[in-house]
Design a protein around this motif. Structure first.
Motif, PDB file in Angstrom:
ATOM      1  N   UNK A  91     -66.200  12.634 100.032  1.00  8.00           N
ATOM      2  CA  UNK A  91     -65.060  11.925  99.444  1.00  8.00           C
ATOM      3  C   UNK A  91     -63.919  12.837  99.000  1.00  8.00           C
ATOM      4  N   UNK A  92     -64.218  14.118  98.787  1.00  9.13           N
ATOM      5  CA  UNK A  92     -63.207  15.066  98.318  1.00  9.13           C
ATOM      6  C   UNK A  92     -63.261  16.329  99.168  1.00  9.13           C
ATOM      7  N   UNK A  93     -62.232  17.135  99.050  1.00 10.83           N
ATOM      8  CA  UNK A  93     -62.178  18.422  99.735  1.00 10.83           C
ATOM      9  C   UNK A  93     -63.262  19.324  99.156  1.00 10.83           C
ATOM     10  N   UNK A 127     -57.055  17.146  92.622  1.00  9.17           N
ATOM     11  CA  UNK A 127     -57.642  16.805  91.327  1.00  9.17           C
ATOM     12  C   UNK A 127     -59.104  17.201  91.244  1.00  9.17           C
ATOM     13  N   UNK A 128     -59.745  17.242  92.373  1.00 13.47           N
ATOM     14  CA  UNK A 128     -61.185  17.482  92.385  1.00 13.47           C
ATOM     15  C   UNK A 128     -61.566  18.261  93.636  1.00 13.47           C
ATOM     16  N   UNK A 129     -62.489  19.170  93.479  1.00 17.87           N
ATOM     17  CA  UNK A 129     -63.048  19.935  94.586  1.00 17.87           C
ATOM     18  C   UNK A 129     -64.566  19.841  94.481  1.00 17.87           C
ATOM     19  N   UNK A 130     -65.216  19.659  95.608  1.00 22.18           N
ATOM     20  CA  UNK A 130     -66.666  19.569  95.642  1.00 22.18           C
ATOM     21  C   UNK A 130     -67.225  20.690  96.503  1.00 22.18           C
ATOM     22  N   UNK A 167     -72.089  19.480  94.454  1.00 25.39           N
ATOM     23  CA  UNK A 167     -71.440  20.016  93.258  1.00 25.39           C
ATOM     24  C   UNK A 167     -70.025  19.447  93.177  1.00 25.39           C
ATOM     25  N   UNK A 168     -69.473  19.439  91.977  1.00 30.36           N
ATOM     26  CA  UNK A 168     -68.086  19.019  91.824  1.00 30.36           C
ATOM     27  C   UNK A 168     -67.463  19.640  90.594  1.00 30.36           C
ATOM     28  N   UNK A 169     -66.142  19.699  90.636  1.00 29.46           N
ATOM     29  CA  UNK A 169     -65.426  20.109  89.438  1.00 29.46           C
ATOM     30  C   UNK A 169     -65.558  18.960  88.440  1.00 29.46           C
ATOM     31  N   UNK A 170     -65.564  19.273  87.149  1.00 37.08           N
ATOM     32  CA  UNK A 170     -65.713  18.194  86.143  1.00 37.08           C
ATOM     33  C   UNK A 170     -64.651  17.121  86.338  1.00 37.08           C
ATOM     34  N   UNK A 171     -65.081  15.880  86.179  1.00 38.87           N
ATOM     35  CA  UNK A 171     -64.175  14.751  86.378  1.00 38.87           C
ATOM     36  C   UNK A 171     -63.306  14.544  85.149  1.00 38.87           C
TER      37      UNK A 171
END
Length: 171
Positions: A91-93, A127-130, A167-171
């Motif tokens: 869903x994210x880069x 906004x978000x990186x995984x 993994x993801x950056x904090x939402x």
């Protein structure tokens, strides 16, 4: 003309180009790449050039980012790849990285990955990186956590039969 994307204290991250075919051929056939990333069918220089054109260079054209060659500023020796990948299956880069073993343990992967995450936020305005990693890839797990990503669970990509850590950056 090589496109430099950004630099850190010791490193230069730049676009991959056809002149990097020998380096790419070596990297993607390293036992660590084959174990943790997988066989990409790159077995000669022509395959490496096709990998470059159909992977990183195509992603630059479509998204303005992709995997970048990481080289030392002092001697321009290519050490690895690090960058941002847009996958249809996530869903994210995501951030990805791989280095030749002779450059492990010197902080280069951390320096490149931390700078790539800043580039994602500050330049690409993401906004978000995984990230995804095989569960037994302890080095990637440690690095992803160190740059601020959190393990969120597991994911199975379309067409795969194995679960990956997600993994993801904090939402």
């Amino acid at each position: 003309m090589t496109t430099v994307v950004f630099e850190t204290e010791r490193l230069r991250l730049r676009h991959v180009d056809a002149q990097d075919a020998a380096f790419v051929l070596e990297l993607v056939n390293e036992p660590s790449w084959l174990r943790f990333v997988g066989d990409r069918g790159v077995h000669n220089l022509d395959d490496a050039r096709a990998f470059i054109d159909n992977g990183p260079r195509k992603m630059y054209a479509q998204h303005g980012f992709g995997l970048f060659v990481v080289e030392r500023k002092t001697d321009a020796v290519p050490m690895g790849l690090c960058g941002l990948i847009r996958r249809d299956t996530l869903p994210d880069v995501d951030i990805g990285f791989a280095f030749l073993p002779r450059f492990w343990g010197q902080g280069y992967a951390y320096e490149a990955a931390a700078a790539t995450l800043m580039y994602a936020r500050d330049v690409q305005r993401l906004d978000r990186v995984v990230a995804i990693a095989k569960p037994d890839n302890e080095s990637s797990d440690k690095l992803l956590r160190r740059i601020g990503l959190q393990l969120e669970g597991t994911i199975r990509l379309a067409g795969s039969d194995e679960d990956l850590n997600y993994y993801g950056t904090p939402k």
